[in-house]
Design a protein around this motif. Structure first.
Motif, PDB file in Angstrom:
ATOM      1  N   GLY A 261       0.888  -0.954   0.002  1.00 20.35           N
ATOM      2  CA  GLY A 261      -0.135  -0.016   0.081  1.00 20.35           C
ATOM      3  C   GLY A 261       0.881   1.225  -0.202  1.00 20.35           C
ATOM      4  O   GLY A 261       1.989   1.076  -0.033  1.00 20.35           O
ATOM      5  N   ALA A 262       0.289   2.302  -0.227  1.00 14.38           N
ATOM      6  CA  ALA A 262       0.964   3.641  -0.123  1.00 14.38           C
ATOM      7  C   ALA A 262       1.800   3.909   1.033  1.00 14.38           C
ATOM      8  O   ALA A 262       2.888   4.434   0.976  1.00 14.38           O
ATOM      9  CB  ALA A 262      -0.041   4.902  -0.389  1.00 14.38           C
ATOM     10  N   LEU A 263       1.404   3.669   2.170  1.00 13.03           N
ATOM     11  CA  LEU A 263       1.968   3.855   3.420  1.00 13.03           C
ATOM     12  C   LEU A 263       3.057   2.885   3.584  1.00 13.03           C
ATOM     13  O   LEU A 263       4.335   3.349   3.845  1.00 13.03           O
ATOM     14  CB  LEU A 263       1.108   3.748   4.475  1.00 13.03           C
ATOM     15  CG  LEU A 263       1.952   3.778   6.029  1.00 13.03           C
ATOM     16  CD1 LEU A 263       2.510   5.477   6.084  1.00 13.03           C
ATOM     17  CD2 LEU A 263       0.950   3.809   7.116  1.00 13.03           C
ATOM     18  N   GLN A 264       2.935   1.830   3.028  1.00 13.81           N
ATOM     19  CA  GLN A 264       3.995   0.716   3.068  1.00 13.81           C
ATOM     20  C   GLN A 264       5.179   1.274   2.006  1.00 13.81           C
ATOM     21  O   GLN A 264       6.458   1.055   2.582  1.00 13.81           O
ATOM     22  CB  GLN A 264       3.648  -0.634   2.605  1.00 13.81           C
ATOM     23  CG  GLN A 264       2.765  -1.303   3.867  1.00 13.81           C
ATOM     24  CD  GLN A 264       2.232  -2.620   3.196  1.00 13.81           C
ATOM     25  OE1 GLN A 264       1.575  -2.896   1.953  1.00 13.81           O
ATOM     26  NE2 GLN A 264       2.193  -3.422   4.221  1.00 13.81           N
ATOM     27  N   LEU A 265       5.091   1.705   0.911  1.00 12.58           N
ATOM     28  CA  LEU A 265       5.746   2.020  -0.072  1.00 12.58           C
ATOM     29  C   LEU A 265       6.661   3.247   0.726  1.00 12.58           C
ATOM     30  O   LEU A 265       7.828   3.591   0.208  1.00 12.58           O
ATOM     31  CB  LEU A 265       5.139   2.393  -1.380  1.00 12.58           C
ATOM     32  CG  LEU A 265       4.439   1.387  -1.952  1.00 12.58           C
ATOM     33  CD1 LEU A 265       3.789   1.733  -3.251  1.00 12.58           C
ATOM     34  CD2 LEU A 265       5.778   0.497  -2.525  1.00 12.58           C
ATOM     35  N   GLN A 266       5.760   4.207   1.278  1.00 12.50           N
ATOM     36  CA  GLN A 266       6.649   5.426   2.001  1.00 12.50           C
ATOM     37  C   GLN A 266       7.531   4.910   2.962  1.00 12.50           C
ATOM     38  O   GLN A 266       8.539   5.328   3.002  1.00 12.50           O
ATOM     39  CB  GLN A 266       5.498   6.331   2.870  1.00 12.50           C
ATOM     40  CG  GLN A 266       5.962   7.731   3.257  1.00 12.50           C
ATOM     41  CD  GLN A 266       4.931   8.211   3.930  1.00 12.50           C
ATOM     42  OE1 GLN A 266       3.817   8.027   3.659  1.00 12.50           O
ATOM     43  NE2 GLN A 266       5.359   9.219   4.803  1.00 12.50           N
ATOM     44  N   ARG A 267       7.210   4.011   3.786  1.00 11.26           N
ATOM     45  CA  ARG A 267       8.039   3.209   4.813  1.00 11.26           C
ATOM     46  C   ARG A 267       9.452   2.768   4.045  1.00 11.26           C
ATOM     47  O   ARG A 267      10.465   2.920   4.663  1.00 11.26           O
ATOM     48  CB  ARG A 267       7.479   2.424   5.548  1.00 11.26           C
ATOM     49  CG  ARG A 267       6.421   2.819   6.591  1.00 11.26           C
ATOM     50  CD  ARG A 267       7.338   3.743   7.956  1.00 11.26           C
ATOM     51  NE  ARG A 267       6.166   4.371   8.426  1.00 11.26           N
ATOM     52  CZ  ARG A 267       6.036   5.637   8.735  1.00 11.26           C
ATOM     53  NH1 ARG A 267       6.810   6.331   8.376  1.00 11.26           N
ATOM     54  NH2 ARG A 267       4.894   5.911   9.434  1.00 11.26           N
ATOM     55  N   HIS A 268       8.905   2.060   3.073  1.00  9.10           N
ATOM     56  CA  HIS A 268      10.148   1.373   2.020  1.00  9.10           C
ATOM     57  C   HIS A 268      11.232   2.430   1.573  1.00  9.10           C
ATOM     58  O   HIS A 268      12.407   2.329   1.922  1.00  9.10           O
ATOM     59  CB  HIS A 268       9.359   0.620   1.062  1.00  9.10           C
ATOM     60  CG  HIS A 268       8.810  -0.496   1.304  1.00  9.10           C
ATOM     61  ND1 HIS A 268       8.154  -1.341   0.350  1.00  9.10           N
ATOM     62  CD2 HIS A 268       8.400  -1.181   2.527  1.00  9.10           C
ATOM     63  CE1 HIS A 268       7.424  -2.451   1.154  1.00  9.10           C
ATOM     64  NE2 HIS A 268       7.498  -2.156   2.644  1.00  9.10           N
TER      65      HIS A 268
END
Length: 93
Positions: free
Chosen positions: A57-64
């Motif tokens: 998801g978008a938040l996961q991609l941001q954390r990555h």
């Protein structure tokens, strides 16, 4: 194949390399990868496990992106056939 099955195979293959496949939970910080892989020689990487065909998801991609900006490796695993390559990359092989 279920995400849980892929995660179990990652755990098994990491152990074969004398490593640890730790469930990574960070209270108060959502979107962190599922697993922290620790391999001999001080090698480590983060792995986000997904059901085949699913994307983070978008938040996961941001954390990555945030974790990578600190110099750490982050992988998305949705195909058990990729486990060997991911472990080799973490190991620096």
């Amino acid at each position: 194949m279920l995400e849980k099955q892929i995660e179990h195979k990652l755990l098994t293959e990491t152990r074969k390399k004398s490593g640890l496949c730790l469930k990574f939970v960070s209270p108060g910080l959502n979107g962190v990868p599922d697993r922290l892989i620790l391999l001999p020689g001080g090698r480590m990487g983060f792995v986000e496990v997904k059901k085949p065909g699913k994307s983070p998801g978008a938040l996961q991609l941001q954390r990555h992106k945030q974790i990578r900006s600190l110099g750490f490796q982050v992988f998305v695993l949705d195909d058990p056939g990729d486990i060997g390559g991911i472990l080799n990359a973490i190991q620096g092989s």
